[in-house]
Motif scaffolding. Sequence first.
Motif, mmCIF file in Angstrom:
data_model
loop_
_atom_site.group_PDB
_atom_site.id
_atom_site.type_symbol
_atom_site.label_atom_id
_atom_site.label_comp_id
_atom_site.label_asym_id
_atom_site.label_seq_id
_atom_site.Cartn_x
_atom_site.Cartn_y
_atom_site.Cartn_z
ATOM 1 N N TYR A 1 0.838 -1.201 0.000
ATOM 2 C CA TYR A 1 0.000 0.000 0.000
ATOM 3 C C TYR A 1 0.878 1.259 0.000
ATOM 4 O O TYR A 1 0.686 2.176 -0.810
ATOM 5 N N ARG B 1 0.492 9.384 17.256
ATOM 6 C CA ARG B 1 0.116 9.730 15.883
ATOM 7 C C ARG B 1 -0.478 11.132 15.850
ATOM 8 O O ARG B 1 -0.980 11.628 16.845
ATOM 9 N N ASP C 1 4.549 -1.250 12.802
ATOM 10 C CA ASP C 1 4.233 0.027 13.456
ATOM 11 C C ASP C 1 5.505 0.761 13.895
ATOM 12 O O ASP C 1 6.489 0.131 14.276
HETATM 13 C C1 WQD Z 1 -2.825 4.206 15.185
HETATM 14 C C2 WQD Z 1 -2.132 3.803 16.491
HETATM 15 C C3 WQD Z 1 -1.390 1.527 16.504
HETATM 16 C C4 WQD Z 1 -5.425 -0.218 16.283
HETATM 17 C C5 WQD Z 1 -2.590 3.730 9.201
HETATM 18 C C6 WQD Z 1 -1.805 3.440 7.946
HETATM 19 C C7 WQD Z 1 -1.367 4.734 7.331
HETATM 20 C C8 WQD Z 1 -2.542 5.695 7.135
HETATM 21 C C9 WQD Z 1 -3.372 5.846 8.348
HETATM 22 C C10 WQD Z 1 -3.357 5.452 4.911
HETATM 23 C C11 WQD Z 1 -0.885 2.959 16.278
HETATM 24 C C12 WQD Z 1 -2.475 1.728 17.525
HETATM 25 C C13 WQD Z 1 -4.345 0.645 16.352
HETATM 26 C C14 WQD Z 1 -5.736 -0.992 17.438
HETATM 27 C C15 WQD Z 1 -3.887 0.014 18.591
HETATM 28 N N1 WQD Z 1 -3.450 5.208 6.128
HETATM 29 N N2 WQD Z 1 -3.583 0.757 17.473
HETATM 30 N N3 WQD Z 1 -4.956 -0.852 18.542
HETATM 31 O O1 WQD Z 1 -1.069 2.612 11.704
HETATM 32 O O2 WQD Z 1 -0.831 5.081 12.275
HETATM 33 O O3 WQD Z 1 -1.753 4.424 10.115
HETATM 34 O O4 WQD Z 1 -3.714 4.551 8.878
HETATM 35 O O5 WQD Z 1 -2.483 6.006 4.307
HETATM 36 O O6 WQD Z 1 -0.755 4.404 6.133
HETATM 37 O O7 WQD Z 1 -0.687 2.648 8.271
HETATM 38 O O8 WQD Z 1 -3.118 4.073 12.097
HETATM 39 O O9 WQD Z 1 -5.221 3.801 13.326
HETATM 40 O O10 WQD Z 1 -4.031 1.733 12.514
HETATM 41 O O11 WQD Z 1 -3.042 3.055 14.385
HETATM 42 O O12 WQD Z 1 -3.212 0.082 19.608
HETATM 43 O O13 WQD Z 1 -6.680 -1.813 17.447
HETATM 44 O O14 WQD Z 1 -3.046 2.981 17.231
HETATM 45 O O15 WQD Z 1 -0.403 0.655 16.966
HETATM 46 O O16 WQD Z 1 0.021 3.305 17.289
HETATM 47 P P1 WQD Z 1 -1.576 3.993 11.616
HETATM 48 P P2 WQD Z 1 -3.943 3.118 13.051
#
Ligand code: WQD
Length: 336
Positions: free
Chosen positions: A149, A231, A295
């Motif tokens: 992706y 984030r 991550d």
């Molecule tokens: C956020 C934080 C997780 C789920 C993703 C894509 C990125 C962009 C946005 C498109 C992290 C933690 C998550 C859960 C958790 N998309 N988490 N429990 O990974 O920053 O970004 O979406 O371009 O490319 O990679 O977003 O919302 O998945 O995670 O603890 O059930 O929440 O580890 O720290 P991420 P996310």
Amino acid sequence: MGKILVTGGTGFIGSHTCVALINAGYQVVIMDNLCNSKVEAIARIEMITGKHVRFYRTDMRDEEDMRQIFEDNKIDAVIHFAGLKAVGESVEKPLEYYENNISGTLSLLRVMREYHCNVIIFSSSATVYGCNNEAPYVEEMPTSATNPYGYTKVMIEQILRDVCTANPEFTAVALRYFNPIGAHISGLLGENPNGIPNNLVPYVAQVALGKLDHVRVFGDDYDTPDGTGVRDYIHVMDLATGHVAAVAYGLEHRGFEPINLGTGHGSSVLDVVHAYEKACGKKIPVEITERRAGDIATSYADPSKAKELLGWEATADLQQMCADSWRFTKQNPNGM
Ligand code: WQD
Ligand code: NAD
């Protein structure tokens, strides 16, 4: 004001952007193949804005269908959201991701060339900063990716750069979104993921609804203030106004420009859970689990280029984002 073609316009960010474009006085034409959204989004956009929008149910890889859109409408600029976006799925199905995102973009660009449409605003992502840069991310940093992706975003940025070099009349603004969350304040539009959500806030929302048990926090041993991942969460309506500003900029400038859309402020997983608890008035149970593969500890934007070039800044804080997400979730417990 011009006429804007919005690819992926029934999706999460696309639908909110259509509302902002219409409110700013643009005419919008939406195309989407509905592989990850519902046609109901069109009715919701019309309900919010009181304006009729033209919708084509089309796959962007179908050049004949894409030509028809440009035949029927004099398009001044394209905002290109259409694409597949699930990181984990892209690892399982790389060919589908490259085919859809890259071939789809090439088809769109060929048809734009045929119709002398020279302005594109592209949905890029903070994912292009890869894992070798340190936050705050600035646009000049080298780009890379850790999954198919992410590579589609890196590659499409390169394609746009090359098209701008080949055609000095062409403009491409690559907006690098950080973590979009929230929903329109009416509760009529929001994020509508299929199945069990992968992203944090849609998952938390399902726990708040009582549809899922608890939130798994992926690691609390990161080098961050509370040990959980940090984030840059940004309200989807702030992103939407960022696109309106980018269209105005794109219509007046030439060449390739990558621009971050973020707040410049990081929040941890636990910050998000606590803000959501406050928004929904319920306790959100959490369980600390292993880190999720791929991550990173911390990601947030340096948003100064967007302010300088677009005159744009994010306005909503985390509490407002969670409140708006909860309103949409509560009003649409089974999605849109
Ligand atoms: C956020 C934080 C997780 C789920 C993703 C894509 C990125 C962009 C946005 C498109 C992290 C933690 C998550 C859960 C958790 N998309 N988490 N429990 O990974 O920053 O970004 O979406 O371009 O490319 O990679 O977003 O919302 O998945 O995670 O603890 O059930 O929440 O580890 O720290 P991420 P996310
Ligand atoms: P979304 O899935 O809600 O919207 C994307 C839309 O594109 C969907 O409505 C889908 O049906 C449509 N689509 C996919 N392939 C298509 C095709 N071949 N032809 C026509 N339509 C097609 O996703 P979103 O969150 O609104 O994301 C929009 C864009 O922003 C995507 O390109 C995504 O990669 C990018 N982005 C999203 C995030 C995020 O966290 N949501 C972060 C950074 C970048």
